[in-house]
Design an enzyme around this catalytic site. Structure first.
Site, PDB file in Angstrom:
ATOM      1  N   LYS A  11       0.747  -1.010   0.012  1.00 30.39           N
ATOM      2  CA  LYS A  11       0.003  -0.063  -0.118  1.00 30.39           C
ATOM      3  C   LYS A  11       0.658   1.390  -0.141  1.00 30.39           C
ATOM      4  O   LYS A  11       1.997   1.235   0.104  1.00 30.39           O
ATOM      5  CB  LYS A  11      -1.015   0.037   1.340  1.00 30.39           C
ATOM      6  CG  LYS A  11      -1.940  -0.994   1.020  1.00 30.39           C
ATOM      7  CD  LYS A  11      -2.960  -0.973   2.402  1.00 30.39           C
ATOM      8  CE  LYS A  11      -3.699  -2.195   2.265  1.00 30.39           C
ATOM      9  NZ  LYS A  11      -4.609  -2.177   3.693  1.00 30.39           N
ATOM     10  N   PHE A  59     -16.223   2.961   5.949  1.00 35.49           N
ATOM     11  CA  PHE A  59     -14.738   3.375   5.715  1.00 35.49           C
ATOM     12  C   PHE A  59     -14.564   3.308   4.067  1.00 35.49           C
ATOM     13  O   PHE A  59     -13.358   3.661   3.942  1.00 35.49           O
ATOM     14  CB  PHE A  59     -13.861   2.155   6.251  1.00 35.49           C
ATOM     15  CG  PHE A  59     -14.053   0.802   5.870  1.00 35.49           C
ATOM     16  CD1 PHE A  59     -13.283   0.369   4.892  1.00 35.49           C
ATOM     17  CD2 PHE A  59     -14.745   0.088   6.784  1.00 35.49           C
ATOM     18  CE1 PHE A  59     -13.516  -1.047   4.454  1.00 35.49           C
ATOM     19  CE2 PHE A  59     -14.702  -1.338   6.508  1.00 35.49           C
ATOM     20  CZ  PHE A  59     -14.466  -1.730   4.971  1.00 35.49           C
ATOM     21  N   ARG A  87      -1.967 -14.511   4.128  1.00 31.12           N
ATOM     22  CA  ARG A  87      -2.851 -13.941   5.151  1.00 31.12           C
ATOM     23  C   ARG A  87      -2.020 -14.107   6.680  1.00 31.12           C
ATOM     24  O   ARG A  87      -2.158 -13.168   7.539  1.00 31.12           O
ATOM     25  CB  ARG A  87      -4.081 -14.543   5.211  1.00 31.12           C
ATOM     26  CG  ARG A  87      -4.819 -13.940   3.790  1.00 31.12           C
ATOM     27  CD  ARG A  87      -6.401 -14.330   4.077  1.00 31.12           C
ATOM     28  NE  ARG A  87      -6.937 -13.326   4.781  1.00 31.12           N
ATOM     29  CZ  ARG A  87      -7.227 -12.064   4.688  1.00 31.12           C
ATOM     30  NH1 ARG A  87      -6.919 -11.288   3.712  1.00 31.12           N
ATOM     31  NH2 ARG A  87      -8.003 -11.518   5.521  1.00 31.12           N
ATOM     32  N   THR A  93      -5.614  -7.335  10.609  1.00 31.51           N
ATOM     33  CA  THR A  93      -5.765  -6.033   9.960  1.00 31.51           C
ATOM     34  C   THR A  93      -5.508  -4.803  10.951  1.00 31.51           C
ATOM     35  O   THR A  93      -4.788  -3.752  10.636  1.00 31.51           O
ATOM     36  CB  THR A  93      -7.164  -5.696   9.719  1.00 31.51           C
ATOM     37  OG1 THR A  93      -7.612  -6.877   8.873  1.00 31.51           O
ATOM     38  CG2 THR A  93      -7.469  -4.341   9.042  1.00 31.51           C
ATOM     39  N   ARG A 104       2.302  -6.462   9.263  1.00 34.29           N
ATOM     40  CA  ARG A 104       1.695  -5.659   9.778  1.00 34.29           C
ATOM     41  C   ARG A 104       2.096  -5.116  11.364  1.00 34.29           C
ATOM     42  O   ARG A 104       2.297  -4.125  11.620  1.00 34.29           O
ATOM     43  CB  ARG A 104      -0.047  -5.853   9.537  1.00 34.29           C
ATOM     44  CG  ARG A 104      -0.511  -5.804   8.547  1.00 34.29           C
ATOM     45  CD  ARG A 104      -1.991  -6.391   8.519  1.00 34.29           C
ATOM     46  NE  ARG A 104      -2.416  -6.200   7.115  1.00 34.29           N
ATOM     47  CZ  ARG A 104      -3.556  -6.590   6.564  1.00 34.29           C
ATOM     48  NH1 ARG A 104      -4.368  -7.438   7.353  1.00 34.29           N
ATOM     49  NH2 ARG A 104      -4.136  -6.286   5.425  1.00 34.29           N
ATOM     50  N   ASN A 114      -1.932  -0.016   6.955  1.00 38.49           N
ATOM     51  CA  ASN A 114      -1.418  -1.239   7.502  1.00 38.49           C
ATOM     52  C   ASN A 114      -0.628  -1.816   6.520  1.00 38.49           C
ATOM     53  O   ASN A 114      -0.309  -3.144   6.359  1.00 38.49           O
ATOM     54  CB  ASN A 114      -2.505  -2.227   7.878  1.00 38.49           C
ATOM     55  CG  ASN A 114      -3.522  -2.633   6.895  1.00 38.49           C
ATOM     56  OD1 ASN A 114      -3.325  -2.360   5.502  1.00 38.49           O
ATOM     57  ND2 ASN A 114      -4.739  -3.107   7.277  1.00 38.49           N
ATOM     58  N   HIS A 117      -2.291  -5.407   1.448  1.00 34.62           N
ATOM     59  CA  HIS A 117      -3.469  -6.208   1.288  1.00 34.62           C
ATOM     60  C   HIS A 117      -3.329  -7.623   0.747  1.00 34.62           C
ATOM     61  O   HIS A 117      -2.389  -7.769  -0.071  1.00 34.62           O
ATOM     62  CB  HIS A 117      -4.166  -5.337  -0.065  1.00 34.62           C
ATOM     63  CG  HIS A 117      -5.388  -6.196  -0.563  1.00 34.62           C
ATOM     64  ND1 HIS A 117      -6.644  -5.935   0.058  1.00 34.62           N
ATOM     65  CD2 HIS A 117      -5.587  -6.926  -1.573  1.00 34.62           C
ATOM     66  CE1 HIS A 117      -7.554  -6.739  -0.574  1.00 34.62           C
ATOM     67  NE2 HIS A 117      -6.786  -7.577  -1.623  1.00 34.62           N
TER      68      HIS A 117
END
Length: 140
Positions: A11, A59, A87, A93, A104, A114, A117
């Site tokens: 991100k 959000f 994951r 998250t 994260r 964070n 994705h």
């Protein structure tokens, strides 16, 4: 155990801080192969289309604005049970709840920023991968 592909997005907070290499090292150390990768600047319509599943959530607008705030790195990862493995490597998250050593926990700035994705299922991975990549761009 099956060979799978999953989508990863590094991100804007990760690209802004030049930590994409550190994140990629964690991905590869976990046994996942990066078989496609590119750096993009998402437009608002692209972000809205990608996150359309969240369009009714409170959000959604903030998420889309964040995702267009800087470049992202989109990737296809491949490996045994890649969706679950990635994951797990990403962590929760909320970075405060993420396990020690996860991406994260180590790199996220907040719940929103964070750093990464990842697809939440093999079915969604196929859809998400095809959103960003043609088959010609994926080299296993």
């Amino acid at each position: 155990m099956t060979l799978q592909r999953t989508l990863s997005i590094l991100k804007p907070d990760a690209t802004r801080r030049n930590i994409t290499g550190k994140i990629n090292a964690k991905i590869e150390e976990a046994g996942l192969n990066i078989i496609a990768q590119k750096r993009l600047q998402l437009s608002l319509p692209q972000a809205q289309a990608f996150y359309a599943v969240h369009a009714e959530r409170s959000f959604f607008g903030e998420l889309c604005q964040f995702m267009i705030s800087g470049p992202v790195v989109v990737q296809v990862l491949e490996g045994t049970d890649a969706v679950t493995k990635y994951r797990d490597i990403m962590g929760a998250t909320n970075p405060a709840n993420a396990k020690e050593g996860s991406i994260r926990r180590e790199f996220a700035e907040s719940i929103e920023a964070n750093s990464v994705h990842g697809s939440d299922s093999a079915e969604n991975a196929a859809v998400e991968i095809s959103f960003f990549f043609s088959q010609l761009e994926i080299v296993a």
